[in-house]
Design a protein around this motif. Structure first.
Motif, PDB file in Angstrom:
ATOM      1  N   ARG A 288      -7.658  -3.581   4.860  1.00 24.62           N
ATOM      2  CA  ARG A 288      -8.387  -3.417   3.602  1.00 24.62           C
ATOM      3  C   ARG A 288      -9.802  -2.928   3.913  1.00 24.62           C
ATOM      4  O   ARG A 288     -10.470  -3.471   4.786  1.00 24.62           O
TER       5      ARG A 288
ATOM      6  N   ALA B 199       0.826  -1.199   0.000  1.00 26.19           N
ATOM      7  CA  ALA B 199       0.000   0.000   0.000  1.00 26.19           C
ATOM      8  C   ALA B 199       0.862   1.251   0.000  1.00 26.19           C
ATOM      9  O   ALA B 199       1.937   1.297   0.605  1.00 26.19           O
TER      10      ALA B 199
ATOM     11  N   GLY C 100      -1.140  -5.071   2.104  1.00 33.74           N
ATOM     12  CA  GLY C 100      -0.877  -5.728   0.835  1.00 33.74           C
ATOM     13  C   GLY C 100      -0.442  -7.143   1.114  1.00 33.74           C
ATOM     14  O   GLY C 100      -1.099  -8.115   0.724  1.00 33.74           O
TER      15      GLY C 100
END
Length: 286
Positions: A154, A2, A105
């Motif tokens: 997320r 990210a 990520g």
């Protein structure tokens, strides 16, 4: 991995006028975030005005709903792929926020795990330690800080579990355990929390019953059999031992032994039902 531009920051705030300007300003200067959203949870001071002046997007609740409700509002308002949730009291540093985001990520949820030395009073450390131990037992993995509200995840993962999140204090607890139970990748990043600005909104005495309910909720939602089975086995063993002892000495089976065995059976059956309910909560996930 990210990037800050892929991150929406959500800051739940309630009467945090003394700290919110510095929190928003420090975060804004640390990286080019997609957006910084301050959810003013019905504050009676000028938290919203100061947050807006500092450059944040402000969403206001008309009355105080609770920290969890503010977090949920922020998650719904966020537009980036990732969401960073940080307290408005000035405890957490921008450098730590960047470290959490850098692990997104590879991981779906990254929790800022506070060191024991920076977790407020001894009573609160003891309570957090008890919750951490219970959660570690229920999940089968070490959880160093279950109650930290400083976390990055997320957005889709957080939205997936919005229906489980309470409006009160246990949003961090619930999200951590939900992500682990759902099989997402969860990491704990060590951080040092500074002394907060102002006083805590949590009162140990008045909120003790609420934290007890949090513990019961953790047990029944996420891993009920890990509690019900040992309790049932202990009652069964005690009932059988008591019955055998009485038969050997007095040639009779006492009522207490029968009640303990029946109790063991009932607890086990309730555990099975709770496990099915727990599984149903996670069915239909994408």
């Amino acid at each position: 991995m990210a990037e800050p531009g892929d991150v929406s920051i959500v800051i739940p705030a309630y009467n945090e006028a003394d700290a919110i300007t510095d929190v928003v300003g420090t975060l804004s200067g640390a990286a080019p975030w997609r957006e910084i959203i301050v959810v003013d949870d019905g504050s009676h001071d000028d938290t919203a005005a100061k947050a807006r002046q500092a450059g944040a997007i402000v969403v206001r609740h008309p009355y105080n709903k609770g920290n969890g409700a503010a977090v949920k509002t922020g998650i719904r308002r966020a537009t980036a792929e990732y969401v960073l949730i940080i307290d408005a009291d000035g405890q957490h540093q921008a450098a730590d926020a960047l470290r959490l985001v850098a692990r997104l990520g590879e991981y779906d949820l990254v929790v800022g795990a506070r060191s024991k030395e920076t977790q407020a009073t001894h009573a609160r450390r003891f309570g957090n330690g008890a919750l951490n131990s219970l959660a570690s037992y229920l999940t089968g993995r070490e959880i160093p800080d279950l109650t930290s509200g400083f976390r990055a995840a997320r957005r889709d993962g957080l939205r997936e579990f919005l229906h489980l999140l309470p409006n009160g204090f246990s949003t961090p607890t619930t999200t951590t355990l939900a992500f682990i139970k759902a099989g997402y990748n969860v990491a704990f990043e060590p951080t040092d929390a500074r002394q907060r600005v102002g006083s805590s909104k949590i009162r140990f005495a008045s909120d003790g019953a609420k934290f007890l309910m949090i513990i019961l909720k953790i047990v029944t939602i996420f891993s009920p059999l890990r509690i019900f089975v040992p309790l049932s086995a202990a009652a069964l063993a005690l009932g059988i031992a008591y019955g055998v002892w009485n038969v050997a000495l007095y040639a009779r089976i006492p009522n207490g032994s029968v009640l303990l065995i029946l109790f063991a059976v009932v607890v086990f059956l309730v555990g099975l039902v709770s496990e099915q309910i727990s599984s149903l909560r996670f069915e239909g996930r994408q």
